[in-house]
Write a protein that holds these residues in place. Structure first.
Motif, mmCIF file in Angstrom:
data_model
loop_
_atom_site.group_PDB
_atom_site.id
_atom_site.type_symbol
_atom_site.label_atom_id
_atom_site.label_comp_id
_atom_site.label_asym_id
_atom_site.label_seq_id
_atom_site.Cartn_x
_atom_site.Cartn_y
_atom_site.Cartn_z
ATOM 1 N N ALA A 138 0.833 -1.205 0.000
ATOM 2 C CA ALA A 138 0.000 0.000 0.000
ATOM 3 C C ALA A 138 0.871 1.260 0.000
ATOM 4 C CB ALA A 138 -0.925 -0.012 1.214
ATOM 5 N N LEU A 139 1.951 1.242 0.776
ATOM 6 C CA LEU A 139 2.858 2.400 0.807
ATOM 7 C C LEU A 139 3.525 2.611 -0.545
ATOM 8 C CD1 LEU A 139 4.527 1.932 4.309
ATOM 9 C CD2 LEU A 139 2.862 3.655 3.654
ATOM 10 N N ALA A 141 2.235 1.805 -3.424
ATOM 11 C CA ALA A 141 1.218 2.348 -4.320
ATOM 12 C C ALA A 141 1.009 3.839 -4.060
ATOM 13 C CB ALA A 141 -0.097 1.580 -4.130
ATOM 14 N N GLU A 142 0.982 4.214 -2.767
ATOM 15 C CA GLU A 142 0.824 5.630 -2.420
ATOM 16 C C GLU A 142 2.012 6.446 -2.914
ATOM 17 O OE1 GLU A 142 0.074 8.414 1.547
ATOM 18 O OE2 GLU A 142 0.155 6.220 1.702
ATOM 19 N N GLU A 144 3.824 5.805 -5.510
ATOM 20 C CA GLU A 144 3.670 5.973 -6.955
ATOM 21 C C GLU A 144 2.659 7.076 -7.272
ATOM 22 O OE1 GLU A 144 5.377 4.571 -9.349
ATOM 23 O OE2 GLU A 144 6.603 3.454 -7.919
ATOM 24 N N GLU A 145 1.553 7.130 -6.488
ATOM 25 C CA GLU A 145 0.561 8.188 -6.699
ATOM 26 C C GLU A 145 1.172 9.561 -6.407
ATOM 27 O OE1 GLU A 145 -2.760 7.293 -4.273
ATOM 28 O OE2 GLU A 145 -3.413 5.562 -5.464
ATOM 29 N N GLN A 146 1.986 9.644 -5.350
ATOM 30 C CA GLN A 146 2.634 10.913 -5.023
ATOM 31 C C GLN A 146 3.581 11.361 -6.135
ATOM 32 O OE1 GLN A 146 4.518 10.478 -1.213
ATOM 33 N NE2 GLN A 146 2.579 10.415 -0.082
#
Length: 210
Positions: A138-139, A141-142, A144-146
């Motif tokens: 999850a971190l 993925a976050e 990558e979004e950032q």
């Protein structure tokens, strides 16, 4: 054949002692059959050379089969005794002997309750490990979004820098001040538009009452 599973012996030898004895039995039996065929062939040749012999090959075959049955019965009795001796004295591990791979159990004995507690603890650790892996994913993925958001913000900043340069080239002064003034003017325009819409609604309601 013995019905004792002999699990410890199987662990040590890599095969069941009963399987070993069965293979020995089959090998001896095959050798006995082959030997009887050889004897029968020799007898046929000897009798064929005797003039006036009235013994036919079928009679010799019957005699061979009877003798083979007699030999097999005696062989089975002898093999049963041999099997018992081999399973007890050769292919048997005494009760007081511990295999090298099992000595750790002697050094660190565990009861069923302690073993179950270790199993439960191991299961909890596996669940925690899976949870940590899920959090890590999850971190990632976050992160990558950032990265995507940061790239978009950099594009917006580049756009603002370009607008500021255009304003300077046309003598519009500071872009930030112009943008702030434009925002205030837009807000005032929205307030005026809202006021006009409210007055228009009131006029429509008045016309409907008349």
């Amino acid at each position: 054949m013995s019905v004792d599973p002999m699990v410890y012996e199987t662990q040590f030898f890599g095969f069941t002692p009963q399987t070993c004895m069965l293979r020995v039995y089959i090998a001896f039996q095959d050798y006995l059959f082959e030997m009887m065929l050889v004897v029968e062939g020799v007898m046929l040749k000897k009798l064929d050379g005797i003039p006036g012999c009235k013994i036919s090959p079928s009679q010799i075959r019957k005699c061979t089969e009877k003798f083979l049955l007699f030999m097999k019965e005696h062989f089975d009795k002898l093999f049963a005794k041999m099997e018992e001796v081999l399973l007890q004295l050769v292919l048997n591990i005494p009760k007081n002997v511990l295999l090298p791979e099992d000595r750790v159990q002697e050094q660190y004995p565990y009861s069923k309750e302690e073993f179950q507690a270790l199993q439960d603890e191991l299961q909890q650790l596996q669940e925690q490990c899976r949870a940590e892996v899920a959090v890590e994913e999850a971190l990632r993925a976050e992160l990558e979004e950032q990265k995507v958001v940061r790239a978009e913000l950099e594009k917006i900043l580049q756009c603002f820098d370009g607008l500021e340069n255009i304003c300077r080239e046309h003598g519009a002064g500071n872009f930030k001040e112009s943008f702030a003034l434009l925002t205030q003017s837009s807000k005032k325009l929205q307030d005026v538009l809202k006021d006009v819409e409210e007055k228009s609604k009131k006029m429509k309601q008045r016309d409907q009452l008349m």
